[in-house]
Design a protein around this motif. Structure first.
Motif, PDB file in Angstrom:
ATOM      1  N   SER A 146       0.825  -1.203   0.000  1.00  0.00           N
ATOM      2  CA  SER A 146       0.000   0.000   0.000  1.00  0.00           C
ATOM      3  C   SER A 146       0.862   1.257   0.000  1.00  0.00           C
ATOM      4  CB  SER A 146      -0.924   0.000   1.218  1.00  0.00           C
ATOM      5  OG  SER A 146      -1.730   1.157   1.255  1.00  0.00           O
ATOM      6  N   ILE A 147       1.981   1.217   0.720  1.00  0.00           N
ATOM      7  CA  ILE A 147       2.892   2.368   0.748  1.00  0.00           C
ATOM      8  C   ILE A 147       3.459   2.646  -0.635  1.00  0.00           C
ATOM      9  CG2 ILE A 147       5.124   3.177   1.618  1.00  0.00           C
ATOM     10  CD1 ILE A 147       4.445   1.723   4.245  1.00  0.00           C
ATOM     11  N   ILE A 148       3.780   1.582  -1.375  1.00  0.00           N
ATOM     12  CA  ILE A 148       4.244   1.769  -2.761  1.00  0.00           C
ATOM     13  C   ILE A 148       3.143   2.460  -3.569  1.00  0.00           C
ATOM     14  CG2 ILE A 148       5.003   0.602  -4.861  1.00  0.00           C
ATOM     15  CD1 ILE A 148       6.085  -1.643  -3.042  1.00  0.00           C
ATOM     16  N   PHE A 274       6.065   6.562   6.499  1.00  0.00           N
ATOM     17  CA  PHE A 274       5.300   5.326   6.319  1.00  0.00           C
ATOM     18  C   PHE A 274       6.222   4.108   6.388  1.00  0.00           C
ATOM     19  CE2 PHE A 274       1.663   7.270   3.549  1.00  0.00           C
ATOM     20  CZ  PHE A 274       1.152   7.890   4.676  1.00  0.00           C
ATOM     21  N   VAL A 275       7.314   4.177   5.636  1.00  0.00           N
ATOM     22  CA  VAL A 275       8.247   3.047   5.551  1.00  0.00           C
ATOM     23  C   VAL A 275       8.883   2.761   6.910  1.00  0.00           C
ATOM     24  CG1 VAL A 275      10.413   2.241   4.531  1.00  0.00           C
ATOM     25  CG2 VAL A 275       8.718   3.419   3.100  1.00  0.00           C
ATOM     26  N   LEU A 276       9.343   3.812   7.580  1.00  0.00           N
ATOM     27  CA  LEU A 276      10.015   3.631   8.861  1.00  0.00           C
ATOM     28  C   LEU A 276       9.051   3.178   9.953  1.00  0.00           C
ATOM     29  CD1 LEU A 276      12.347   6.796   8.884  1.00  0.00           C
ATOM     30  CD2 LEU A 276      12.981   4.425   8.358  1.00  0.00           C
ATOM     31  N   ALA A 277       7.819   3.648   9.886  1.00  0.00           N
ATOM     32  CA  ALA A 277       6.858   3.347  10.949  1.00  0.00           C
ATOM     33  C   ALA A 277       6.251   1.956  10.831  1.00  0.00           C
ATOM     34  CB  ALA A 277       5.741   4.392  10.951  1.00  0.00           C
ATOM     35  N   THR A 278       6.192   1.404   9.630  1.00  0.00           N
ATOM     36  CA  THR A 278       5.501   0.125   9.415  1.00  0.00           C
ATOM     37  C   THR A 278       6.026  -1.003  10.304  1.00  0.00           C
ATOM     38  OG1 THR A 278       4.837   0.694   7.162  1.00  0.00           O
ATOM     39  CG2 THR A 278       4.937  -1.649   7.706  1.00  0.00           C
ATOM     40  N   ALA A 327       1.424  11.227   9.594  1.00  0.00           N
ATOM     41  CA  ALA A 327       1.843  10.086   8.773  1.00  0.00           C
ATOM     42  C   ALA A 327       1.944   8.821   9.618  1.00  0.00           C
ATOM     43  CB  ALA A 327       3.179  10.384   8.100  1.00  0.00           C
ATOM     44  N   MET A 328       2.395   8.965  10.856  1.00  0.00           N
ATOM     45  CA  MET A 328       2.485   7.810  11.756  1.00  0.00           C
ATOM     46  C   MET A 328       1.093   7.288  12.105  1.00  0.00           C
ATOM     47  SD  MET A 328       5.662   8.702  14.300  1.00  0.00           S
ATOM     48  CE  MET A 328       5.594   7.035  14.949  1.00  0.00           C
ATOM     49  N   VAL A 329       0.158   8.210  12.330  1.00  0.00           N
ATOM     50  CA  VAL A 329      -1.218   7.794  12.602  1.00  0.00           C
ATOM     51  C   VAL A 329      -1.803   7.074  11.394  1.00  0.00           C
ATOM     52  CG1 VAL A 329      -3.556   8.602  13.072  1.00  0.00           C
ATOM     53  CG2 VAL A 329      -1.637   9.612  14.282  1.00  0.00           C
TER      54      VAL A 329
END
Length: 463
Positions: A146-148, A274-278, A327-329
């Motif tokens: 989904s991030i992609i 998004f990438v770091l938080a996943t 973005a983290m939320v």
């Protein structure tokens, strides 16, 4: 099969983020439709999606196809979405009435086919993964793809607009092609990859009155304590996210004076978060529980955002921090929320002796869509009443003030409300294990009284 399922989220994420963030902008700044009319077009299409979502959720629960209950709907949407996206993002000339009719028709087509994929796809996840943590891991994998898709729908439009500076109409048309291909290809791969071990149910009772059946199902589901709490949680996040999404590009441009180039940097920053938080979200959800993870993240970010509103709303640094925490939320919600809703499937099975993944996910989708429609419409109407004029490079103070409130303050209040709702959510790893064990024992005709305390907590019964 798990990897193929996850890939389906790529097109879903691309289309969702594009429509949430750019469709109103496309209508106002490229097509030349007023903000109120643009908001109306988007909102009416969303209301049609409500009806489509209610219908497809119910139909997919009762589908007895050899392809499974969900995949026939997913396949139909995979084929239809490409031409719809291409035609919808063409800039046409004509009267305001003609333009409104044209974009309303194709926005409705988009919303119908998007929900016809989204709800069966999300429901399929509850069939593929049945364990408490297994569902978290499945949705975390989907979140990666989904991030992609977010990058395609969130960042690429600004680069394309910058690339075609002299021809904005061409830029949006190119985006229609890119988005259509991303959706169609990823969705078809997902349909193909999940062909093995899908749940096929035969002998399903045919309902003569589907409308009555839908509302009966909804009434039964909404009586469940867990579902009532999750409705508040979903509504709170959707209010926050819809205002954040539709307001971002306007806030950056008019409140901070940033052009598309700088705005694209902001979106890149968001994707990095998004990438770091996943992985952090996944570990936290498994360690503390899904609802606890969401409660903590929404509460902290909501409070931090309110502090930013009063202390640094007009600064680039303050905005960057706000976008970072939001973005983290976002990544936490999209990664974990469906997994939380999946756990209601077993509650429904215990109470009502039915498995209605499709209806459960349609409640989620319909609620989100309905609230988004209302918020987008209200944003467009109030934005115009505040004095917004797309022809003006510098907007009046009333517009700046409105954007501050609608983009930062109201979303943060909503996040805090969602966190407070989750504080009393009764399903965690222990109570879910008790629920599934009780179901298994009941199906075998054996006693399960040892789980009465946890079952009473889930159902809201007083001991």
């Amino acid at each position: 099969m798990i990897l193929g399922y996850g890939l389906g989220a790529l097109g879903q994420g691309a289309a969702y983020y594009f429509m949430s963030s750019y469709f109103v902008l496309f209508l106002t700044n490229c097509v030349g439709i007023g903000a109120a009319v643009a908001g109306t077009v988007s909102s009416v299409a969303l209301l049609v999606e409500v009806i489509a979502g209610m219908t497809v959720g119910n139909l997919s629960d009762r589908c007895s196809s050899k392809m499974g209950r969900r995949r026939p709907f997913m396949l139909a949407s995979s084929i239809a979405i490409l031409p719809v996206m291409i035609i919808m993002l063409q800039s046409v000339d004509g009267s305001v009435t003609f333009k409104m009719a044209y974009y309303l028709i194709f926005a409705i087509f988009f919303r119908i086919f998007f929900s016809t994929y989204e709800i069966p796809y999300n429901a399929l996840g509850a069939e593929i993964a049945t364990g408490y943590d297994e569902r978290t891991r499945l949705r975390s994998l989907s979140r990666v793809f989904s991030i992609i898709g977010n990058g395609i729908g969130y960042i690429m439009p600004l680069f394309i607009l910058d690339l075609f500076k002299s021809n904005e109409k061409t830029a949006w048309a190119v985006m229609g092609i890119i988005l259509g291909i991303a959706c169609s290809v990823s969705w078809i791969i997902s349909v193909t990859a999940t062909g093995k071990n899908v749940l096929v149910i035969s002998g399903i009772e045919k309902k003569k009155n589907i409308i009555k059946d839908i509302f009966v199902n909804y009434r039964e589901l909404l009586k469940l304590k867990a579902m009532k709490i999750l409705v508040v949680y979903k509504a709170a996040f959707t209010c926050a996210f819809s205002l954040f999404s539709v307001g971002t590009i306007y806030f950056l441009q008019y409140n901070l004076g940033l052009d598309n180039r700088y705005s694209s940097y902001v979106y890149v920053f968001t994707i990095i978060i998004f990438v770091l938080a996943t992985p952090v979200v996944e570990k936290m959800a498994i360690a503390k529980g899904k609802s606890q993870q969401q409660m903590i993240m929404m509460g902290i970010c909501g409070i931090a955002g309110i502090i930013i509103y009063f202390a640094a709303a007009d600064s680039v640094l303050g905005c960057a921090f706000y976008i970072g925490i939001f973005a983290m939320v976002q990544t936490g919600f999209w990664q974990v929320s469906n997994s939380i809703f999946y756990d209601v499937v077993e509650v429904d099975e215990y109470v009502n002796m039915k498995r209605r993944e499709g209806d459960i996910m349609s409640v989620v989708s319909v609620l989100g869509t309905l609230i988004t429609a209302i918020m987008v419409w209200l944003f467009g109407v109030v934005f115009e009443l505040a004095g917004f004029d797309a022809a003006l490079e510098t907007q009046p103070d009333s517009v700046i003030g409105f954007l501050n409130i609608s983009y930062i303050l109201i979303p943060c209040i909503c996040l805090i409300a969602g966190a407070l709702a989750l504080k009393v959510f009764p399903i965690n790893k222990r109570t879910f294990a008790s629920l599934t064990a009780a179901l298994e024992l009941r199906n075998r005709g054996e006693s399960y009284s040892q789980y009465d305390d946890d079952l009473a907590k889930i159902l809201g019964h007083k001991k």
